[in-house]
Write a protein that holds these residues in place. Structure first.
Motif, PDB file in Angstrom:
ATOM      1  N   ALA A 266     -10.318 -41.063  51.377  1.00 58.09           N
ATOM      2  CA  ALA A 266     -11.573 -41.132  50.505  1.00 58.09           C
ATOM      3  C   ALA A 266     -11.702 -39.614  50.160  1.00 58.09           C
ATOM      4  O   ALA A 266     -12.231 -39.408  49.188  1.00 58.09           O
ATOM      5  CB  ALA A 266     -12.740 -41.415  51.429  1.00 58.09           C
ATOM      6  N   ILE A 267     -11.705 -38.509  51.196  1.00 52.40           N
ATOM      7  CA  ILE A 267     -11.688 -37.252  50.624  1.00 52.40           C
ATOM      8  C   ILE A 267     -10.623 -36.698  49.621  1.00 52.40           C
ATOM      9  O   ILE A 267     -10.951 -36.187  48.525  1.00 52.40           O
ATOM     10  CB  ILE A 267     -11.438 -36.303  51.754  1.00 52.40           C
ATOM     11  N   ALA A 268      -9.139 -37.659  49.617  1.00 51.56           N
ATOM     12  CA  ALA A 268      -8.289 -37.054  48.822  1.00 51.56           C
ATOM     13  C   ALA A 268      -8.525 -37.814  47.502  1.00 51.56           C
ATOM     14  O   ALA A 268      -8.060 -37.351  46.361  1.00 51.56           O
ATOM     15  CB  ALA A 268      -6.854 -37.584  49.482  1.00 51.56           C
ATOM     16  N   SER A 269      -9.543 -39.055  47.452  1.00 54.73           N
ATOM     17  CA  SER A 269      -9.679 -39.564  46.262  1.00 54.73           C
ATOM     18  C   SER A 269     -10.694 -38.820  45.256  1.00 54.73           C
ATOM     19  O   SER A 269     -10.987 -39.005  44.156  1.00 54.73           O
ATOM     20  CB  SER A 269     -10.150 -41.009  46.533  1.00 54.73           C
ATOM     21  N   ILE A 270     -11.216 -37.662  45.696  1.00 52.91           N
ATOM     22  CA  ILE A 270     -12.406 -36.903  45.159  1.00 52.91           C
ATOM     23  C   ILE A 270     -11.580 -36.217  43.955  1.00 52.91           C
ATOM     24  O   ILE A 270     -10.714 -35.419  44.284  1.00 52.91           O
ATOM     25  CB  ILE A 270     -12.998 -36.097  45.896  1.00 52.91           C
ATOM     26  N   PRO A 271     -12.138 -36.323  42.659  1.00 54.86           N
ATOM     27  CA  PRO A 271     -11.367 -35.515  41.600  1.00 54.86           C
ATOM     28  C   PRO A 271     -11.710 -34.080  42.001  1.00 54.86           C
ATOM     29  O   PRO A 271     -12.873 -33.579  42.539  1.00 54.86           O
ATOM     30  CB  PRO A 271     -12.269 -36.038  40.340  1.00 54.86           C
ATOM     31  N   ASP A 272     -10.830 -33.033  41.301  1.00 54.45           N
ATOM     32  CA  ASP A 272     -10.979 -31.664  41.560  1.00 54.45           C
ATOM     33  C   ASP A 272     -12.136 -31.271  40.848  1.00 54.45           C
ATOM     34  O   ASP A 272     -12.976 -30.215  41.099  1.00 54.45           O
ATOM     35  CB  ASP A 272      -9.698 -31.076  40.723  1.00 54.45           C
ATOM     36  N   ASP A 273     -12.570 -31.879  39.655  1.00 54.07           N
ATOM     37  CA  ASP A 273     -13.896 -31.254  38.696  1.00 54.07           C
ATOM     38  C   ASP A 273     -15.060 -31.797  39.495  1.00 54.07           C
ATOM     39  O   ASP A 273     -16.136 -31.510  38.787  1.00 54.07           O
ATOM     40  CB  ASP A 273     -13.553 -31.847  37.225  1.00 54.07           C
TER      41      ASP A 273
END
Length: 471
Positions: A266-273
């Motif tokens: 779930a953390i990895a799915s958060i977009p960089d922006d």
């Protein structure tokens, strides 16, 4: 300041029956009675079977004696003798010796401790009504839960076992007992103890947490919390039982989740922006760039937790990330930023950054632990587990009582440390006189906190409240 030489020929004599060192116990214990402490103990604590027949006589008088001794600074059973010095018997009735109080504590069982815990919760409600403790309780309430490890020594301590604790930032094994505590606080009021439960040192941090949270929420509701209640806890309490207890009681939750593959994905799915800087209270900005001197950023995503249970919960997964400086300290060249992520699971409706700031204020419970350790919980004085459990509950009652007394004293004392309240309010020397059979307390001239002390006195002894009973 210099001591004249003539004092080297002086002779000290402890013989004045009209002097007391803790005159502040008069308004403080009057406030305890105004909140119904003796009546609650008499109606809820009943010790039927005893080893020594006289040990269970007058539990209300003995428990209030313990609370009074703790308020005066006692942190072991022998220190409770402070309430028998000088003219204390002229101020109070039913003053017991430490040996009698220790014998009384050793008669406690688990059931008696549960009875005393209900007294502590009801007395907290009485203090809120009698003193205006927890201002703003009708708007929003924060309930925090955490545990600590109190060290014990020797094999005679029941329940003493090795558990994990953190000293100077490092995890160590230490022999002790582990109290689990819940606190109630508001945006305007300092935290008070909603409940405390003693456990063995090796007990898992989250053991019994769900029932403790449910009791704390119920206590807050009875005390007047008609608005939102937010329960906060670290990773030891980010489990289905605690969250289910919050949902069932109609409270919101904000608990840390232990990292697992689902949380990591779930953390990895958060977009960089999606990451935004968070402005913590007290943070400063760079005068040249105007940017925060901090690399903490927050973002959130929807997450379903506890999918292996019958009742999974879907809420917000708020993540705070900070740069991992370990590579810089090792002298490595950073090709790309390395982040450390700190997720917590919440159904708080605040914006992401505000929800993160609110969650991090969970650390306020550490101030309560500091007060307890600097006071009655400096030691767990008995070899019997149930006696130490009763001692811990009395320590919680004393903490709440001093907090209520500080609320009636001044805005400064409403948030002061327990040691400050004892020094300013309780441990005031006094000489007792009875001109025309009317009790008069002669306090020190130019006492720095005389005005605040008089404010407490007049707030406690209102026209409907009589003077303290004289022995």
């Amino acid at each position: 300041m210099k001591l004249p030489y003539g004092w080297s020929r002086a002779r000290p004599v402890f013989d004045d029956p009209n002097l007391v060192s803790c005159a502040g116990l008069v308004p403080v214990m009057a406030l305890a009675e105004r909140a119904g402490l003796s009546e609650l103990v008499s109606s809820r604590v009943a010790i039927r079977t005893t080893t020594v027949r006289s040990a269970a006589v007058n539990p209300a008088g003995k428990l209030t004696s313990i609370v009074a001794g703790m308020a005066a600074g006692a942190d072991c059973i022998d220190d409770l003798d402070v309430i028998r010095s000088g003219g204390m018997r002229r101020l109070f009735g039913g003053v017991y010796a430490p040996a009698t109080l220790g014998q009384f504590l050793r008669e406690f069982t688990h059931g008696h401790c549960m009875q005393l815990a209900s007294v502590a919760r009801a007395h907290l409600v009485g203090l809120v009504q009698a003193s205006g403790l927890l201002p703003g309780i009708e708007d929003q309430v924060f309930i925090d839960i955490d545990s600590l490890l109190r060290p014990v020594y020797g094999h005679a301590k029941q329940g003493g076992s090795f558990g994990h604790t953190k000293i100077a930032g490092r995890q160590v094994l230490r022999r002790g007992l582990s109290p689990l505590a819940t606190t109630i606080s508001t945006t305007q009021g300092a935290p008070v103890v909603a409940g405390i439960r003693l456990r063995a040192g090796r007990a898992a941090s989250g053991k019994g947490a769900a029932s403790m949270v449910a009791e704390a929420i119920a206590t807050a509701r009875v005390a007047g919390a008609s608005g939102e209640i937010l329960v906060r806890g670290d990773s030891a309490y980010g489990n289905h039982a605690v969250v289910a207890a919050c949902v069932k009681a109609g409270a919101r939750f904000s608990v840390v989740l232990t990292k697992n593959p689902a949380v990591t994905a779930a953390i990895a799915s958060i977009p960089d922006d999606a990451w935004t800087p968070v402005h913590y209270p007290g943070a400063v900005t760079d005068p040249d760039t105007g940017e925060l001197i901090s690399d903490a950023e927050v973002a959130e995503t929807e997450f379903t937790a506890f999918t292996s249970t019958k009742h999974p919960v879907t809420a917000r997964l708020v993540v705070r990330r900070v740069r991992d400086r370990a590579h810089d300290q090792a002298g490595d060249q950073e090709l790309f930023p390395v982040w450390r992520h700190h997720p917590f699971f919440t159904n708080n409706t605040e914006p992401t950054a505000d929800a993160d700031i609110t969650h991090r204020r969970h650390a306020i419970i550490e101030t309560v632990f500091a007060d307890l350790i600097d006071g009655p919980l400096a030691h767990l004085p008995s070899g019997q587990f149930a006696a130490n459990s009763a001692w811990a509950i009395c320590a919680a009652i004393t903490h709440n009582l001093l907090r209520a007394a500080g609320t009636l004293t001044s805005p400064r004392h409403a948030t002061a440390r327990g040691a400050t309240l004892r020094r300013h309010i309780v441990t005031v020397p006094d000489r007792i006189a009875r001109p025309q059979r009317r009790p008069v307390l002669h306090l020190p001239e130019h006492w720095p906190w005389a005005e605040q002390w008089n404010t407490l006195w007049h707030n406690v002894f209102r026209p409907a409240t009589g003077p303290p009973r004289v022995a």
